[in-house]
Design an enzyme around this catalytic site. Structure first.
Site, PDB file in Angstrom:
ATOM      1  N   ASN A 170      -2.884  12.662  -3.534  1.00  0.00           N
ATOM      2  CA  ASN A 170      -3.829  13.015  -4.598  1.00  0.00           C
ATOM      3  C   ASN A 170      -4.534  14.335  -4.322  1.00  0.00           C
ATOM      4  OD1 ASN A 170      -3.679  11.238  -6.724  1.00  0.00           O
ATOM      5  ND2 ASN A 170      -5.173   9.799  -5.900  1.00  0.00           N
ATOM      6  N   GLU A 227      -4.481   2.302  -4.764  1.00  0.00           N
ATOM      7  CA  GLU A 227      -3.038   2.479  -4.575  1.00  0.00           C
ATOM      8  C   GLU A 227      -2.377   1.226  -4.005  1.00  0.00           C
ATOM      9  OE1 GLU A 227      -4.948   4.050  -0.727  1.00  0.00           O
ATOM     10  OE2 GLU A 227      -5.423   3.823  -2.845  1.00  0.00           O
ATOM     11  N   ASP A 243       0.842  -1.196   0.000  1.00  0.00           N
ATOM     12  CA  ASP A 243       0.000   0.000   0.000  1.00  0.00           C
ATOM     13  C   ASP A 243       0.879   1.248   0.000  1.00  0.00           C
ATOM     14  OD1 ASP A 243      -2.877   1.074   0.497  1.00  0.00           O
ATOM     15  OD2 ASP A 243      -1.652   2.140   1.965  1.00  0.00           O
ATOM     16  N   ASP A 267      -1.460   9.587 -10.733  1.00  0.00           N
ATOM     17  CA  ASP A 267      -1.338   8.555 -11.765  1.00  0.00           C
ATOM     18  C   ASP A 267       0.123   8.332 -12.146  1.00  0.00           C
ATOM     19  OD1 ASP A 267      -4.061   8.325 -11.769  1.00  0.00           O
ATOM     20  OD2 ASP A 267      -4.386   9.391 -13.654  1.00  0.00           O
TER      21      ASP A 267
END
Length: 314
Positions: free
Chosen positions: A183, A219, A175, A192
């Site tokens: 983000n 993620e 993770d 991204d």
């Protein structure tokens, strides 16, 4: 995807060397031609070399072409290779048997050169288009690595192989720490790019072709490591963690570092009957949860519950 530009490979299976020579001359130099006069060796040769197409005689000693084709179609590694029967048996009843066995076409001897080349080209083109579609369907659109569907299929395959050979199977869930904050502040486009960089780092770090890295979702990433004990899996996890840290992707919003870091859960098990392959991911997820609970930016690992209990009682 470079396979589309590689010279097609055709495997010819015929007990008569002269027939092989005739077919090879018709196909070369546009095709790489492999051959065997022993039908019992055709399956292993097809599995090892992965030809684009097989030209298969019907009447052969010990095993006829129909049975060879049935066995090819029964194996996951060879079932998608198109088989064209090439035989003097041109009656409709024999053609029907060939198609029922899994053949895609039926060419009678003596072979007409133009017809052979045309049908070989058609079926190779169809196979390559089908292979391309399968590969695209198995990849994650953002990162270009295998997707969750590929992961599940690979895990089931390796689980059953582990059952047969009693070999170790390890897995890890990964993770990206505080990715939502990344983000929220830096934007989804930067997010991204970050995920693609991490996916590339994971792919580079897994050196064995037998290992798989996939995007698990959001993620999260996952790695499946066949025939790998816990110590080896943890070592690989440490290399992955360092590889991502070396990217030095700025993450000022992180609570544990000023760059992007990973939390990882690693599990190792010998597959056991009565259990399901999904259990190994569930166990890895528990160790991942422990890594997050313990402060993130770390690896937590262990054996599956049933093995840990056995070890404790030993």
């Amino acid at each position: 995807m470079a396979r589309e530009n590689v010279q097609p490979t055709v495997l010819v299976v015929d007990d008569e060397a002269t027939n092989i020579e005739v077919l090879a001359k018709l196909l070369q130099p546009d095709h790489r031609v492999l051959f065997t006069t022993d039908p019992s060796k055709a399956m292993n040769l097809a599995e090892m070399k992965g030809p684009d197409l097989i030209l298969l005689d019907v009447i052969m000693p010990n095993m006829d072409g129909y049975e060879v084709c049935r066995r090819l179609k029964s194996r996951a590694s060879t079932r998608d290779i198109p088989v064209i029967f090439v035989t003097a048996m041109g009656e409709e009843q024999f053609e029907a048997i060939g198609f029922e066995a899994g053949g895609v076409d039926y060419i009678t001897k003596p072979v007409k050169p133009f017809l052979l080349r045309a049908r070989v080209k058609t079926h190779i083109d169809l196979k390559r288009q089908s292979d391309l579609l399968r590969r695209l369907a198995s990849l994650d659109g953002l990162t270009g690595i295998p997707n969750r569907r590929s992961l599940d299929e690979f895990l089931r395959q390796e689980w059953h192989r582990g059952l047969r050979h009693e070999s170790r199977l390890s897995a890890m869930l990964i993770d990206v720490d505080f990715f939502k904050k990344f983000n929220d502040v830096q934007g989804h486009q930067a997010g991204d790019v970050c995920l693609r960089q991490i996916a590339e780092a994971l792919s580079r770090t897994l050196e064995r072709k037998t290992d798989l890295v996939a995007r698990y979702g959001g993620e999260e990433f996952a790695c499946i490591l066949p025939e790998t004990p816990l110590q080896g899996a943890v070592h690989t996890a440490e290399k992955i963690k360092q590889a991502v840290a070396s990217l030095a992707i700025p993450h000022p919003q992180s609570d544990v570092a000023d760059i992007v870091t990973l939390s990882m859960g690693v599990i190792s098990v010998t597959p056991k009957r009565g259990h399901e392959p999904e259990e190994i991911l569930a166990a890895a997820d528990q160790f991942l949860y422990m890594a997050k609970l313990s402060g993130r930016n770390q690896i937590q690992s262990g054996l599956h519950a049933w093995e840990a209990e056995t070890a404790a009682n030993a």
